[in-house]
Design a protein around this motif. Structure first.
Motif, PDB file in Angstrom:
ATOM      1  N   CYS A 120      28.014  38.704  34.327  1.00 21.48           N
ATOM      2  CA  CYS A 120      29.448  38.827  34.070  1.00 21.48           C
ATOM      3  C   CYS A 120      30.060  37.468  33.759  1.00 21.48           C
ATOM      4  O   CYS A 120      30.924  37.348  32.891  1.00 21.48           O
ATOM      5  N   ASP A 121      29.614  36.441  34.470  1.00 21.16           N
ATOM      6  CA  ASP A 121      30.126  35.104  34.240  1.00 21.16           C
ATOM      7  C   ASP A 121      29.801  34.645  32.820  1.00 21.16           C
ATOM      8  O   ASP A 121      30.651  34.113  32.105  1.00 21.16           O
ATOM      9  N   LEU A 122      28.562  34.870  32.404  1.00 24.81           N
ATOM     10  CA  LEU A 122      28.106  34.465  31.082  1.00 24.81           C
ATOM     11  C   LEU A 122      28.813  35.221  29.969  1.00 24.81           C
ATOM     12  O   LEU A 122      29.286  34.628  28.987  1.00 24.81           O
ATOM     13  N   ARG A 123      28.891  36.523  30.105  1.00 19.21           N
ATOM     14  CA  ARG A 123      29.333  37.378  29.002  1.00 19.21           C
ATOM     15  C   ARG A 123      30.826  37.709  29.010  1.00 19.21           C
ATOM     16  O   ARG A 123      31.371  38.130  27.990  1.00 19.21           O
ATOM     17  N   LYS A 124      31.490  37.513  30.163  1.00 22.03           N
ATOM     18  CA  LYS A 124      32.909  37.865  30.247  1.00 22.03           C
ATOM     19  C   LYS A 124      33.778  36.703  30.712  1.00 22.03           C
ATOM     20  O   LYS A 124      34.745  36.324  30.044  1.00 22.03           O
ATOM     21  N   THR A 125      33.449  36.152  31.883  1.00 20.44           N
ATOM     22  CA  THR A 125      34.353  35.193  32.510  1.00 20.44           C
ATOM     23  C   THR A 125      34.525  33.917  31.691  1.00 20.44           C
ATOM     24  O   THR A 125      35.644  33.482  31.421  1.00 20.44           O
ATOM     25  N   VAL A 126      33.419  33.309  31.303  1.00 21.30           N
ATOM     26  CA  VAL A 126      33.497  32.058  30.550  1.00 21.30           C
ATOM     27  C   VAL A 126      34.109  32.277  29.160  1.00 21.30           C
ATOM     28  O   VAL A 126      35.013  31.531  28.754  1.00 21.30           O
ATOM     29  N   PRO A 127      33.676  33.286  28.400  1.00 24.24           N
ATOM     30  CA  PRO A 127      34.320  33.499  27.088  1.00 24.24           C
ATOM     31  C   PRO A 127      35.822  33.763  27.194  1.00 24.24           C
ATOM     32  O   PRO A 127      36.597  33.297  26.359  1.00 24.24           O
ATOM     33  N   LEU A 128      36.232  34.504  28.242  1.00 21.93           N
ATOM     34  CA  LEU A 128      37.659  34.771  28.394  1.00 21.93           C
ATOM     35  C   LEU A 128      38.414  33.497  28.729  1.00 21.93           C
ATOM     36  O   LEU A 128      39.495  33.242  28.196  1.00 21.93           O
ATOM     37  N   GLU A 129      37.861  32.686  29.607  1.00 22.29           N
ATOM     38  CA  GLU A 129      38.533  31.427  29.952  1.00 22.29           C
ATOM     39  C   GLU A 129      38.731  30.555  28.711  1.00 22.29           C
ATOM     40  O   GLU A 129      39.782  29.948  28.520  1.00 22.29           O
ATOM     41  N   GLN A 130      37.732  30.520  27.871  1.00 25.66           N
ATOM     42  CA  GLN A 130      37.860  29.742  26.640  1.00 25.66           C
ATOM     43  C   GLN A 130      38.946  30.323  25.742  1.00 25.66           C
ATOM     44  O   GLN A 130      39.749  29.584  25.157  1.00 25.66           O
ATOM     45  N   ALA A 131      38.995  31.650  25.643  1.00 25.26           N
ATOM     46  CA  ALA A 131      39.983  32.294  24.778  1.00 25.26           C
ATOM     47  C   ALA A 131      41.398  32.134  25.315  1.00 25.26           C
ATOM     48  O   ALA A 131      42.362  32.078  24.546  1.00 25.26           O
ATOM     49  N   LEU A 132      41.540  32.066  26.644  1.00 26.40           N
ATOM     50  CA  LEU A 132      42.860  31.952  27.258  1.00 26.40           C
ATOM     51  C   LEU A 132      43.376  30.513  27.319  1.00 26.40           C
ATOM     52  O   LEU A 132      44.502  30.283  27.773  1.00 26.40           O
ATOM     53  N   ALA A 133      42.578  29.573  26.873  1.00 24.56           N
ATOM     54  CA  ALA A 133      42.962  28.165  26.984  1.00 24.56           C
ATOM     55  C   ALA A 133      44.290  27.866  26.297  1.00 24.56           C
ATOM     56  O   ALA A 133      45.012  26.955  26.697  1.00 24.56           O
ATOM     57  N   GLY A 134      44.635  28.625  25.278  1.00 22.75           N
ATOM     58  CA  GLY A 134      45.876  28.377  24.553  1.00 22.75           C
ATOM     59  C   GLY A 134      47.065  29.176  25.048  1.00 22.75           C
ATOM     60  O   GLY A 134      48.109  29.194  24.394  1.00 22.75           O
ATOM     61  N   PHE A 135      46.929  29.853  26.196  1.00 24.65           N
ATOM     62  CA  PHE A 135      48.000  30.715  26.694  1.00 24.65           C
ATOM     63  C   PHE A 135      48.442  30.290  28.091  1.00 24.65           C
ATOM     64  O   PHE A 135      47.668  29.750  28.872  1.00 24.65           O
ATOM     65  N   ASP A 136      49.708  30.600  28.393  1.00 27.35           N
ATOM     66  CA  ASP A 136      50.285  30.287  29.700  1.00 27.35           C
ATOM     67  C   ASP A 136      50.244  31.482  30.653  1.00 27.35           C
ATOM     68  O   ASP A 136      50.418  31.322  31.860  1.00 27.35           O
ATOM     69  N   ALA A 137      50.049  32.677  30.093  1.00 27.86           N
ATOM     70  CA  ALA A 137      50.030  33.889  30.909  1.00 27.86           C
ATOM     71  C   ALA A 137      49.248  34.966  30.176  1.00 27.86           C
ATOM     72  O   ALA A 137      49.132  34.937  28.953  1.00 27.86           O
ATOM     73  N   TRP A 138      48.697  35.920  30.945  1.00 23.51           N
ATOM     74  CA  TRP A 138      48.012  37.043  30.305  1.00 23.51           C
ATOM     75  C   TRP A 138      48.356  38.335  31.020  1.00 23.51           C
ATOM     76  O   TRP A 138      48.637  38.357  32.214  1.00 23.51           O
ATOM     77  N   ILE A 139      48.379  39.402  30.251  1.00 22.94           N
ATOM     78  CA  ILE A 139      48.772  40.720  30.721  1.00 22.94           C
ATOM     79  C   ILE A 139      47.524  41.524  31.049  1.00 22.94           C
ATOM     80  O   ILE A 139      46.571  41.557  30.269  1.00 22.94           O
TER      81      ILE A 139
END
Length: 243
Positions: A120-139
């Motif tokens: 999960c860390d490899l396939r979900k958590t890390v990719p999401l963290e990278q994608a959220l780097a440009g945002f201040d909040a997520w829904i």
């Protein structure tokens, strides 16, 4: 003097919107300066179409982040494309782990069997963290009735060190979800009819028998109930990613 801390911002937002309905929380949140840049993270799972529809009405151009773990059911991928087109969502971003990372850590695709947290860390958590780097909040689509760590959810919660999460459906009941889908004639994920009320990756999701908890089919037989992207202070808290 206003409390500018993350906890202070979350408290202020919850106080501001505590009497609002889910759709109004979402409508106002996407433009509230206390939130900043906002994205919706969606699995396009069993109940995801509710928030996706709300976004299509309020802000169809809002970024929607969809994590393709490359182990999803084919039905989920088809559903994602169909719902995106039907609702007119114009900024759906498909997020995947890099091929080099997959090759290094899970070359034969068996990591989920020996260490599902690491998978999960490899396939979900890390990719999401990278994608959220440009945002201040997520829904998110989390709800109190789902139990566990979700039982005391507020509309807004801090995610240290700098981000907020928005849970517009936090106070909804199961029937509210079903009623909204019916009233708006929304398409159901095809696996729901096959006994999958909660849908994740194909190797780690099984059908649920009548009377079982809706999430009983997720990581069945393991002491695991979350993929990790929703923990705060837990064993799989999302971390800052530098590469």
């Amino acid at each position: 003097m206003l409390d500018g801390t993350l906890d202070g911002r979350a408290w202020r937002l919850n106080d501001r919107y505590r009497h609002h309905a889910a759709s109004e929380v979402l409508r106002r949140a996407v433009g509230d300066p206390d939130l900043g840049r906002v994205a919706l993270v969606s699995s396009f799972g069993a109940e995801s179409v509710v928030l996706l529809h709300m976004v299509s009405v309020v802000a169809p151009g809002l970024p929607v982040l969809f994590i393709d773990t490359q182990m999803l059911f084919a039905e989920t991928l088809d559903y994602q494309r169909a719902v995106t087109a039907r609702l007119g969502l114009t900024d759906v971003r498909v997020i995947r782990a890099g091929a080099d990372r997959i090759a290094a850590r899970d070359p034969d695709g068996s990591l989920h069997r020996v260490d599902p947290d690491a998978c999960c860390d490899l396939r979900k958590t890390v990719p999401l963290e990278q994608a959220l780097a440009g945002f201040d909040a997520w829904i998110t689509g989390r709800k109190r009735f789902q139990g566990g760590q979700r039982a005391t959810l507020d509309f807004f919660e801090p995610e240290p060190p700098t981000r907020l999460r928005v849970n517009p459906l936090a106070h909804w009941r199961p029937q509210d979800v079903q009623d909204y889908m019916i009233e708006n004639n929304l398409p159901r994920h095809p696996l729901i009819a096959k006994g999958y009320p909660s849908i994740g990756c194909a190797p780690c999701t099984s059908a649920v028998a009548p009377g079982e908890d809706p999430r009983a089919g997720r990581w069945r037989g393991r002491d695991k109930t979350e993929c990790g992207i929703h923990f705060i202070g837990g064993r799989m808290s999302r971390r800052k990613v530098t590469a």
